[in-house]
Scaffold this motif. Sequence first.
Motif, mmCIF file in Angstrom:
data_model
loop_
_atom_site.group_PDB
_atom_site.id
_atom_site.type_symbol
_atom_site.label_atom_id
_atom_site.label_comp_id
_atom_site.label_asym_id
_atom_site.label_seq_id
_atom_site.Cartn_x
_atom_site.Cartn_y
_atom_site.Cartn_z
ATOM 1 N N ARG A 125 48.644 52.787 41.439
ATOM 2 C CA ARG A 125 48.330 51.902 42.520
ATOM 3 C C ARG A 125 49.172 52.255 43.669
ATOM 4 N NH1 ARG A 125 48.450 45.928 43.503
ATOM 5 N NH2 ARG A 125 47.727 46.278 41.566
ATOM 6 N N GLU A 126 50.080 52.979 43.613
ATOM 7 C CA GLU A 126 51.065 53.352 45.202
ATOM 8 C C GLU A 126 50.045 54.268 45.585
ATOM 9 O OE1 GLU A 126 55.357 54.456 46.609
ATOM 10 O OE2 GLU A 126 55.075 53.471 44.848
ATOM 11 N N ARG A 152 39.206 50.900 35.726
ATOM 12 C CA ARG A 152 38.832 50.232 36.768
ATOM 13 C C ARG A 152 38.976 49.158 36.804
ATOM 14 N NH1 ARG A 152 33.271 50.819 35.161
ATOM 15 N NH2 ARG A 152 32.336 49.879 36.607
ATOM 16 N N ALA A 153 39.966 47.819 36.337
ATOM 17 C CA ALA A 153 40.806 47.279 36.551
ATOM 18 C C ALA A 153 41.500 47.508 37.893
ATOM 19 C CB ALA A 153 41.126 46.830 35.103
ATOM 20 N N LYS A 157 41.092 45.305 41.239
ATOM 21 C CA LYS A 157 42.025 44.474 41.518
ATOM 22 C C LYS A 157 43.122 44.876 43.201
ATOM 23 C CE LYS A 157 44.651 43.380 37.590
ATOM 24 N NZ LYS A 157 45.969 43.666 36.939
ATOM 25 N N LEU A 158 42.178 46.284 43.750
ATOM 26 C CA LEU A 158 42.252 47.149 45.083
ATOM 27 C C LEU A 158 40.968 46.504 45.710
ATOM 28 C CD1 LEU A 158 44.723 50.617 43.757
ATOM 29 C CD2 LEU A 158 45.698 48.381 45.247
ATOM 30 N N ALA A 181 35.621 49.758 48.759
ATOM 31 C CA ALA A 181 36.204 49.264 48.826
ATOM 32 C C ALA A 181 36.046 49.724 50.368
ATOM 33 C CB ALA A 181 37.319 49.727 47.943
ATOM 34 N N ARG A 182 36.570 48.547 51.026
ATOM 35 C CA ARG A 182 36.666 48.418 52.878
ATOM 36 C C ARG A 182 38.539 48.679 52.027
ATOM 37 N NH1 ARG A 182 32.805 47.941 55.107
ATOM 38 N NH2 ARG A 182 30.519 46.965 54.663
ATOM 39 N N LEU A 183 38.936 49.774 53.849
ATOM 40 C CA LEU A 183 39.975 49.833 54.100
ATOM 41 C C LEU A 183 40.719 48.582 54.833
ATOM 42 C CD1 LEU A 183 40.063 53.477 53.650
ATOM 43 C CD2 LEU A 183 40.510 52.227 52.088
ATOM 44 N N PRO A 184 42.317 48.247 54.766
ATOM 45 C CA PRO A 184 43.025 49.136 53.747
ATOM 46 C C PRO A 184 43.132 48.437 52.387
ATOM 47 C CG PRO A 184 44.015 46.901 55.247
ATOM 48 C CD PRO A 184 42.817 47.260 56.100
ATOM 49 N N LEU A 185 43.680 49.175 51.826
ATOM 50 C CA LEU A 185 43.195 48.212 49.793
ATOM 51 C C LEU A 185 43.513 47.152 49.924
ATOM 52 C CD1 LEU A 185 43.577 51.315 47.589
ATOM 53 C CD2 LEU A 185 40.952 50.150 48.491
ATOM 54 N N ARG A 186 43.567 45.999 49.011
ATOM 55 C CA ARG A 186 44.536 44.812 48.645
ATOM 56 C C ARG A 186 45.517 45.607 47.977
ATOM 57 N NH1 ARG A 186 39.495 41.881 45.224
ATOM 58 N NH2 ARG A 186 38.599 41.477 47.027
#
Length: 193
Positions: A125-126, A152-153, A157-158, A181-186
């Motif tokens: 994630r980081e 994938r999970a 989440k991001l 995904a649109r940035l910034p990520l979650r």
Amino acid sequence: MPALTGDGPHAPDVVVGPLDLAARVDEALAVQALAFGLSGDEIDIRRYIVLRHLQNPGARALGATTVDGRLVGFVYGMPNDRTHWWSTVVEPYLRRTGTEGWLDDSFVITELHVHPDFQGRGIGRELITAITDGADEPRSILSAIDVESPARALYRKLGYQDLAGQVLFPSAPSPYAVMGARLPLRSAGGRGN
């Protein structure tokens, strides 16, 4: 980009920061081999591919290292270019789903791998959040094996969503999904989508 220490469960024994991937390509591929199950021949092919990718404008990498300097995870990517091999393979699949526009103005995550002994600690994630935080593009795309998996999970989440599934890459034994995904990520702090 300054070195980042995560606020996740891996801190303070792992630091995420800039990585000279060309200089540490063999260490990175050893992590990928363990995380992804690569043979020696596949590692040799990927070494050539990684070094070629790093020559693209905007290509950059981050690594996760232990306090004693051991590389335990890495991510690299670059602004997407429709002329790159990956884009030419996924474009027909994206066209079928009406999502081929994602190939433009996107930062592609080329590889993201964490050593199995360090998985589940927030390092992936980081890594992906930090590298996309530095992107100039408004969105990110990637491909992942098209099965439900911890990777994938995490991507979901991001904020990554499936754009196309059952994408077949030449010589890959399993089909892939393309996600965007649109940035910034979650993030855990609620930033992003």
